[in-house]
Design a protein around this motif. Structure first.
Motif, PDB file in Angstrom:
ATOM      1  N   GLN A  25       0.827  -1.220   0.000  1.00  0.00           N
ATOM      2  CA  GLN A  25       0.000   0.000   0.000  1.00  0.00           C
ATOM      3  C   GLN A  25       0.856   1.263   0.000  1.00  0.00           C
ATOM      4  O   GLN A  25       0.325   2.370   0.010  1.00  0.00           O
ATOM      5  CB  GLN A  25      -0.927   0.021   1.231  1.00  0.00           C
ATOM      6  CG  GLN A  25      -2.050  -1.004   1.146  1.00  0.00           C
ATOM      7  CD  GLN A  25      -2.846  -1.014   2.436  1.00  0.00           C
ATOM      8  OE1 GLN A  25      -2.365  -1.449   3.486  1.00  0.00           O
ATOM      9  NE2 GLN A  25      -4.059  -0.519   2.375  1.00  0.00           N
ATOM     10  N   VAL A  26       2.166   1.094   0.036  1.00  0.00           N
ATOM     11  CA  VAL A  26       3.067   2.245   0.082  1.00  0.00           C
ATOM     12  C   VAL A  26       3.999   2.196  -1.121  1.00  0.00           C
ATOM     13  O   VAL A  26       4.754   1.235  -1.285  1.00  0.00           O
ATOM     14  CB  VAL A  26       3.904   2.239   1.382  1.00  0.00           C
ATOM     15  CG1 VAL A  26       4.820   3.461   1.419  1.00  0.00           C
ATOM     16  CG2 VAL A  26       3.005   2.202   2.612  1.00  0.00           C
ATOM     17  N   SER A  27       3.925   3.222  -1.953  1.00  0.00           N
ATOM     18  CA  SER A  27       4.805   3.304  -3.114  1.00  0.00           C
ATOM     19  C   SER A  27       5.783   4.445  -2.892  1.00  0.00           C
ATOM     20  O   SER A  27       5.382   5.534  -2.450  1.00  0.00           O
ATOM     21  CB  SER A  27       3.940   3.552  -4.358  1.00  0.00           C
ATOM     22  OG  SER A  27       4.713   4.181  -5.357  1.00  0.00           O
ATOM     23  N   ILE A  28       7.074   4.199  -3.167  1.00  0.00           N
ATOM     24  CA  ILE A  28       8.071   5.274  -3.055  1.00  0.00           C
ATOM     25  C   ILE A  28       8.897   5.302  -4.335  1.00  0.00           C
ATOM     26  O   ILE A  28       9.430   4.279  -4.768  1.00  0.00           O
ATOM     27  CB  ILE A  28       8.957   5.081  -1.807  1.00  0.00           C
ATOM     28  CG1 ILE A  28       8.088   5.260  -0.550  1.00  0.00           C
ATOM     29  CG2 ILE A  28      10.121   6.089  -1.820  1.00  0.00           C
ATOM     30  CD1 ILE A  28       8.801   5.070   0.757  1.00  0.00           C
ATOM     31  N   LYS A  29       8.928   6.461  -4.946  1.00  0.00           N
ATOM     32  CA  LYS A  29       9.674   6.638  -6.186  1.00  0.00           C
ATOM     33  C   LYS A  29      10.682   7.764  -5.979  1.00  0.00           C
ATOM     34  O   LYS A  29      10.558   8.545  -5.025  1.00  0.00           O
ATOM     35  CB  LYS A  29       8.714   7.010  -7.337  1.00  0.00           C
ATOM     36  CG  LYS A  29       7.459   6.140  -7.386  1.00  0.00           C
ATOM     37  CD  LYS A  29       6.634   6.324  -8.635  1.00  0.00           C
ATOM     38  CE  LYS A  29       6.118   7.732  -8.835  1.00  0.00           C
ATOM     39  NZ  LYS A  29       5.191   8.181  -7.788  1.00  0.00           N
ATOM     40  N   ALA A  30      11.659   7.855  -6.881  1.00  0.00           N
ATOM     41  CA  ALA A  30      12.645   8.928  -6.754  1.00  0.00           C
ATOM     42  C   ALA A  30      12.947   9.470  -8.136  1.00  0.00           C
ATOM     43  O   ALA A  30      12.870   8.752  -9.136  1.00  0.00           O
ATOM     44  CB  ALA A  30      13.913   8.401  -6.116  1.00  0.00           C
ATOM     45  N   THR A  31      13.285  10.753  -8.169  1.00  0.00           N
ATOM     46  CA  THR A  31      13.704  11.347  -9.438  1.00  0.00           C
ATOM     47  C   THR A  31      14.693  12.465  -9.157  1.00  0.00           C
ATOM     48  O   THR A  31      14.758  12.987  -8.040  1.00  0.00           O
ATOM     49  CB  THR A  31      12.487  11.887 -10.234  1.00  0.00           C
ATOM     50  OG1 THR A  31      12.925  12.279 -11.531  1.00  0.00           O
ATOM     51  CG2 THR A  31      11.837  13.061  -9.546  1.00  0.00           C
ATOM     52  N   THR A  32      15.468  12.818 -10.161  1.00  0.00           N
ATOM     53  CA  THR A  32      16.275  14.033 -10.084  1.00  0.00           C
ATOM     54  C   THR A  32      15.559  15.067 -10.944  1.00  0.00           C
ATOM     55  O   THR A  32      14.553  14.757 -11.583  1.00  0.00           O
ATOM     56  CB  THR A  32      17.684  13.826 -10.673  1.00  0.00           C
ATOM     57  OG1 THR A  32      17.567  13.665 -12.090  1.00  0.00           O
ATOM     58  CG2 THR A  32      18.351  12.596 -10.057  1.00  0.00           C
ATOM     59  N   THR A  33      16.066  16.290 -10.966  1.00  0.00           N
ATOM     60  CA  THR A  33      15.509  17.288 -11.888  1.00  0.00           C
ATOM     61  C   THR A  33      16.538  17.627 -12.964  1.00  0.00           C
ATOM     62  O   THR A  33      16.616  18.771 -13.418  1.00  0.00           O
ATOM     63  CB  THR A  33      15.040  18.551 -11.138  1.00  0.00           C
ATOM     64  OG1 THR A  33      16.095  18.975 -10.281  1.00  0.00           O
ATOM     65  CG2 THR A  33      13.796  18.274 -10.321  1.00  0.00           C
TER      66      THR A  33
END
Ligand code: MG
Length: 377
Positions: free
Chosen positions: A345-353
């Motif tokens: 039930q917990v989604s964690i994503k990451a990105t740079t800019t």
């Protein structure tokens, strides 16, 4: 001239157990009376909602109706009929009055529509009824013909002047049915279709049945959250409840956990209940250096208090450094643990800019979140 809803909540009904009168017991997390009152507050045909409460229940009433726009309550008397009369006396000048049992919290708006339509069509009184479908018999076994028998529900709607006159004219102060009083003085009462959802909660089984019905009548709501903290000299940052070694720290009043702050705000957003700064003012010394998991715990408790559930959380962490990937699953475990959710039930994503903007220049870290909740209707 206005249409008033009079909610009769002065009974002592403790048959459903728990020692608290049933209209103040929680049904899927929300007091029964609060649900009942809201059914009328959100109906466009009702101008004013007033409850009749037992003098001993003032504190229970205040807690159950906190924040709702209700008229001052009338104080109940020794019998139901006396209590209704007390409510009617406080509502003088009304055109129509709908008298409703507090213990019918699942009342659909369609029943209110039908009662009001009958009054608009000229009826002096209008009562929702349902057919009797089961075979009826006497306790000694004799079958009773069910033709012509109906089950009577509330709200019962009346011309105000006619119903208060009928109440004043009666010497029988044990009447349990307002339409009966009107008929007794020779006035016609229109019958309109009731609804099984307008059931009266009497015993424990009724509460269980009503909770099962509510479980299939939840409203899905989505909220979003966003948070930024600037980097500052230091040797670690807090992210999603984990301490990550880093060549910088963050500037913050609390522990500066952008992940938990964005998630907390997303839940407040779905609840329509302010933001993290309102619930935990930065000016309050109590939150200096505070661990942010308590903010998220509080948001989760507010969902539970409304009888709701969190279906899903989705978080995006925006930064060049630290690298989120190696810690992602531990973060999901930690967030799920804080809110007692399951891992999926917990989604964690990451990105740079892409090296652009303040996160690209490594001046700070940002996070954005979405929370999907279900709340009782
Ligand atoms: Mg913050």
């Amino acid at each position: 001239m206005s249409t008033v809803a009079l909610i009769v909540a002065a009974g002592r009904g403790v048959r459903a157990g728990g020692g608290t009168p049933k209209q103040y017991r929680r049904l899927a997390g929300v007091p029964v009376l609060r649900r009942t009152v809201r059914a009328f507050l959100r109906h466009p045909g009702i101008d004013l909602v007033r409850c009749v409460v037992h003098p001993d229940d003032k504190a229970l009433y205040a807690a159950a109706t906190h924040g709702l726009a209700l008229a001052d309550p009338a104080m109940g008397r020794a019998t139901r009929q006396g209590s209704v009369l007390a409510g009617l006396e406080m509502s003088s000048g009304s055109k129509w009055v709908l008298i409703h049992d507090a213990a019918r919290p699942l009342l659909p708006s369609g029943v209110i529509d039908r009662v009001l339509e009958a009054l608009e069509a000229g009826a002096t009184g209008a009562v929702p009824v349902l057919p009797v479908v089961d075979t009826l018999c006497e306790s000694d076994g004799g079958t009773v013909a069910r033709e012509g028998l109906l089950r009577v529900q509330t709200p019962q709607g009346f011309d105000y002047t006619a119903i208060i006159a009928a109440h004043r004219a009666t010497s029988d102060n044990h009447a349990t049915d307002d339409a009966g009083l009107l008929r007794r003085v020779g006035l016609e009462v229109a019958l309109v279709p009731g609804d099984e959802l307008a059931m009266k909660l009497t015993d424990e089984a009724d509460f269980l049945r009503a909770e099962a019905l509510l479980g299939s009548a939840m409203l899905t709501r989505v909220g979003t959250g966003f948070d930024v903290h600037a980097f500052a000299p230091g040797d670690h940052i807090m992210l999603c409840g984990l301490r990550l070694e880093h060549d910088q720290g963050v500037l913050a009043h609390s522990d500066g956990d952008v992940g938990l702050h964005a998630l907390t705000d997303a839940i407040f957003g779905a609840l329509g209940d302010g933001d993290i700064g309102q619930h935990f003012p930065p000016a309050n010394e109590r939150w200096r250096g505070a661990a942010s998991d308590q903010f998220l715990v509080h948001a989760g408790e507010l969902v539970a208090a409304r009888g709701g559930v969190i279906d899903h959380l989705d978080l995006t962490i925006i930064c060049e450094r630290p690298k989120v990937g190696p810690h992602r699953d531990r973060m999901r475990v930690r967030v799920a643990e804080i809110l007692r959710l399951s891992f999926d039930q917990v989604s964690i994503k990451a990105t740079t800019t892409e090296a652009l903007g303040f996160t690209g220049r490594r001046e700070g870290i940002a996070a954005q979140a979405a929370a999907t909740l279900r709340l009782p209707l």
